[in-house]
Design an enzyme around this catalytic site. Structure first.
Site, PDB file in Angstrom:
ATOM      1  N   GLU A   1      -9.986  -8.783  -0.500  1.00 23.70           N
ATOM      2  CA  GLU A   1      -8.973  -9.393  -1.380  1.00 23.70           C
ATOM      3  C   GLU A   1      -7.769  -9.914  -0.580  1.00 23.70           C
ATOM      4  O   GLU A   1      -7.152 -10.913  -0.959  1.00 23.70           O
ATOM      5  CB  GLU A   1      -8.525  -8.390  -2.462  1.00 23.70           C
ATOM      6  CG  GLU A   1      -7.485  -7.328  -2.062  1.00 23.70           C
ATOM      7  CD  GLU A   1      -7.958  -6.328  -1.022  1.00 23.70           C
ATOM      8  OE1 GLU A   1      -9.175  -6.184  -0.868  1.00 23.70           O
ATOM      9  OE2 GLU A   1      -7.110  -5.690  -0.377  1.00 23.70           O
ATOM     10  N   ASP A   2      -7.484  -9.241   0.543  1.00 18.51           N
ATOM     11  CA  ASP A   2      -6.342  -9.679   1.366  1.00 18.51           C
ATOM     12  C   ASP A   2      -6.679 -10.974   2.117  1.00 18.51           C
ATOM     13  O   ASP A   2      -5.839 -11.873   2.239  1.00 18.51           O
ATOM     14  CB  ASP A   2      -5.907  -8.569   2.333  1.00 18.51           C
ATOM     15  CG  ASP A   2      -7.078  -7.925   3.073  1.00 18.51           C
ATOM     16  OD1 ASP A   2      -8.250  -8.243   2.769  1.00 18.51           O
ATOM     17  OD2 ASP A   2      -6.820  -7.106   3.971  1.00 18.51           O
TER      18      ASP A   2
ATOM     19  N   TRP B   1     -13.543  -1.756  -1.810  1.00 16.50           N
ATOM     20  CA  TRP B   1     -12.645  -1.989  -0.672  1.00 16.50           C
ATOM     21  C   TRP B   1     -12.929  -3.328   0.028  1.00 16.50           C
ATOM     22  O   TRP B   1     -14.072  -3.674   0.287  1.00 16.50           O
ATOM     23  CB  TRP B   1     -12.776  -0.829   0.328  1.00 16.50           C
ATOM     24  CG  TRP B   1     -11.861  -0.991   1.493  1.00 16.50           C
ATOM     25  CD1 TRP B   1     -10.568  -0.560   1.599  1.00 16.50           C
ATOM     26  CD2 TRP B   1     -12.167  -1.650   2.716  1.00 16.50           C
ATOM     27  NE1 TRP B   1     -10.060  -0.921   2.806  1.00 16.50           N
ATOM     28  CE2 TRP B   1     -11.017  -1.592   3.519  1.00 16.50           C
ATOM     29  CE3 TRP B   1     -13.312  -2.285   3.199  1.00 16.50           C
ATOM     30  CZ2 TRP B   1     -10.979  -2.136   4.805  1.00 16.50           C
ATOM     31  CZ3 TRP B   1     -13.264  -2.845   4.473  1.00 16.50           C
ATOM     32  CH2 TRP B   1     -12.094  -2.757   5.254  1.00 16.50           C
TER      33      TRP B   1
ATOM     34  N   MET C   1       1.032   4.839   9.053  1.00 22.45           N
ATOM     35  CA  MET C   1       0.066   5.006   7.954  1.00 22.45           C
ATOM     36  C   MET C   1      -0.252   6.478   7.749  1.00 22.45           C
ATOM     37  O   MET C   1      -0.452   7.214   8.721  1.00 22.45           O
ATOM     38  CB  MET C   1      -1.225   4.234   8.258  1.00 22.45           C
ATOM     39  CG  MET C   1      -2.207   4.251   7.102  1.00 22.45           C
ATOM     40  SD  MET C   1      -3.752   3.425   7.504  1.00 22.45           S
ATOM     41  CE  MET C   1      -3.361   1.735   7.126  1.00 22.45           C
TER      42      MET C   1
ATOM     43  N   HIS D   1      -6.051   9.321   5.659  1.00 24.82           N
ATOM     44  CA  HIS D   1      -6.773   9.791   4.475  1.00 24.82           C
ATOM     45  C   HIS D   1      -8.239   9.410   4.614  1.00 24.82           C
ATOM     46  O   HIS D   1      -8.603   8.579   5.447  1.00 24.82           O
ATOM     47  CB  HIS D   1      -6.192   9.148   3.209  1.00 24.82           C
ATOM     48  CG  HIS D   1      -6.286   7.640   3.234  1.00 24.82           C
ATOM     49  ND1 HIS D   1      -7.349   6.946   2.722  1.00 24.82           N
ATOM     50  CD2 HIS D   1      -5.453   6.699   3.759  1.00 24.82           C
ATOM     51  CE1 HIS D   1      -7.167   5.642   2.915  1.00 24.82           C
ATOM     52  NE2 HIS D   1      -6.025   5.463   3.553  1.00 24.82           N
TER      53      HIS D   1
ATOM     54  N   ASP E   1       0.251   4.027   1.343  1.00 30.23           N
ATOM     55  CA  ASP E   1       0.134   4.856   2.550  1.00 30.23           C
ATOM     56  C   ASP E   1       0.807   4.237   3.775  1.00 30.23           C
ATOM     57  O   ASP E   1       0.587   4.682   4.894  1.00 30.23           O
ATOM     58  CB  ASP E   1      -1.339   5.172   2.849  1.00 30.23           C
ATOM     59  CG  ASP E   1      -2.201   3.930   2.967  1.00 30.23           C
ATOM     60  OD1 ASP E   1      -1.648   2.813   3.041  1.00 30.23           O
ATOM     61  OD2 ASP E   1      -3.438   4.071   2.975  1.00 30.23           O
TER      62      ASP E   1
ATOM     63  N   ASP F   1       0.852  -1.198   0.000  1.00 29.51           N
ATOM     64  CA  ASP F   1       0.000   0.000   0.000  1.00 29.51           C
ATOM     65  C   ASP F   1       0.881   1.239   0.000  1.00 29.51           C
ATOM     66  O   ASP F   1       1.927   1.277   0.669  1.00 29.51           O
ATOM     67  CB  ASP F   1      -0.897   0.015   1.248  1.00 29.51           C
ATOM     68  CG  ASP F   1      -2.098  -0.908   1.107  1.00 29.51           C
ATOM     69  OD1 ASP F   1      -2.243  -1.553   0.054  1.00 29.51           O
ATOM     70  OD2 ASP F   1      -2.899  -0.976   2.062  1.00 29.51           O
TER      71      ASP F   1
ATOM     72  N   ARG G   1     -11.766   7.835   2.802  1.00 32.82           N
ATOM     73  CA  ARG G   1     -12.057   6.834   1.789  1.00 32.82           C
ATOM     74  C   ARG G   1     -12.422   7.517   0.472  1.00 32.82           C
ATOM     75  O   ARG G   1     -13.192   8.468   0.446  1.00 32.82           O
ATOM     76  CB  ARG G   1     -13.228   5.964   2.245  1.00 32.82           C
ATOM     77  CG  ARG G   1     -13.385   4.706   1.410  1.00 32.82           C
ATOM     78  CD  ARG G   1     -14.628   3.953   1.804  1.00 32.82           C
ATOM     79  NE  ARG G   1     -14.624   3.453   3.173  1.00 32.82           N
ATOM     80  CZ  ARG G   1     -13.894   2.425   3.605  1.00 32.82           C
ATOM     81  NH1 ARG G   1     -13.096   1.789   2.782  1.00 32.82           N
ATOM     82  NH2 ARG G   1     -13.961   2.032   4.860  1.00 32.82           N
TER      83      ARG G   1
END
Ligand code: UDH
Length: 288
Positions: free
Chosen positions: A203-204, A200, A230, A233, A140, A138, A235
């Protein structure tokens, strides 16, 4: 160690000694902060003169033990990317890796698909170099301890175990998101990521299942070095939670053989070797 007096020229790498198991310049904790404005790309380029040709670096005086592609799923996070480059390039150089950074930029405004972008990063990076392993990262998340080395793992590795947002504790033991690393062999064995997680989440966890159903376990570094900060931010539009994700991760065992690297379809809109990263802008046929 026998240190040559000049950096290797192309073709001379074979005569370099292997880099040591423990890189000598590691510093441990890294003071990461996002309080300042992220530096301009021109400054970052000047700060990293040995990184070139699509964000590729090789240690000049020894042969890296591992050749790693850093694959970043990406859309419209320009400032995050500059923080990422600011901290991660020097860290990866201290780790004495032969690495390159791939930013896989989703074209258009359709639903975001982090996992499919990472499959694209894998597929495009191996066209350029014979990478042995892949850190899926990622944009971030910034590493706060360089002893967490991005070297090719014996089993799929979850790197971002401790994140400041979660008080540096695992939110759940099967978490396999954020920053992960697999060898080429491990990634092929699980058929890469699913291409079917739009929006979102999930998938992980699906990848965790793939690893498990392929007979592998995930490993982690100790929590005192698996530390990331991190960048906060909101969404984004197009990355709303995927309501189908719970159902999808219940079915990984049945779907993984026919959804992944072997069914990956995309169109490269552009592929550009910037100095600090390779940018691959890609049309992944996203639904609105
Ligand atoms: N990403 C992008 N652009 C997007 C969406 C995601 O580049 O529009 C990439 C980026 O690499 C990011 C990763 O996908 O780090 C994961 O997406 P995320 O950061 O949105 O996921 P995370 O779980 O955050 O970190 C979810 C939104 C939290 C909102 C909290 C509001 N306080």
């Amino acid at each position: 160690q026998n240190i040559p007096d000049k950096p290797a020229e192309a073709g001379e790498e074979a005569i370099l000694p292997d880099c040591p198991e423990t890189p000598p310049d590691l510093q441990g904790n890294i003071d990461v902060s996002f309080a300042h404005t992220a530096p301009e790309i021109s400054k970052l380029e000047a700060d990293n003169p040995l990184v070139k040709d699509g964000g590729h670096y090789k240690p000049p005086y020894c042969k890296a033990l591992c050749k790693v592609a850093i694959v970043i799923p990406y859309r419209d996070r320009e400032e995050h990317l500059r923080y990422f480059l600011e901290y991660m390039h020097p860290t990866l150089q201290r780790q004495q890796l032969d690495y390159a950074i791939y930013v896989v930029n989703q074209a258009g405004t359709g639903k975001f698909n982090r996992a499919k972008l990472m499959n694209v990063g894998y597929a495009e990076s191996i066209k350029d170099h014979d990478f042995q392993c892949f850190a899926f990262h990622d944009v971030d998340l910034v590493l706060e301890n360089d002893k967490s080395i991005y070297s090719c793992p014996s089993s799929p590795r979850h790197l971002s175990a401790g994140v400041d947002k979660f008080n540096y504790q695992l939110p759940y033991s099967a978490i396999f998101g954020g920053v992960t690393e697999l060898t080429k062999e491990q990634f092929q064995k699980v058929n890469g990521y699913s291409n079917s997680f739009w929006g979102w989440g999930g998938e992980d966890d699906d990848m965790f299942n793939r690893v498990k159903f392929s007979g592998m376990n995930i490993i982690r570094y100790p929590m005192d070095i698996s530390r990331y900060k991190m960048i906060t931010h909101q969404r984004e539009k197009g990355n709303e939670p995927n309501p189908k994700r719970f159902d999808q991760i219940r079915r990984t065992k049945d779907t993984m053989a026919n959804d992944g690297l072997n069914t990956l379809e995309y169109k490269v809109v552009s592929k550009q070797k910037n100095k600090l990263y390779t940018n691959v802008t890609v049309d992944i046929m996203a639904p609105a």
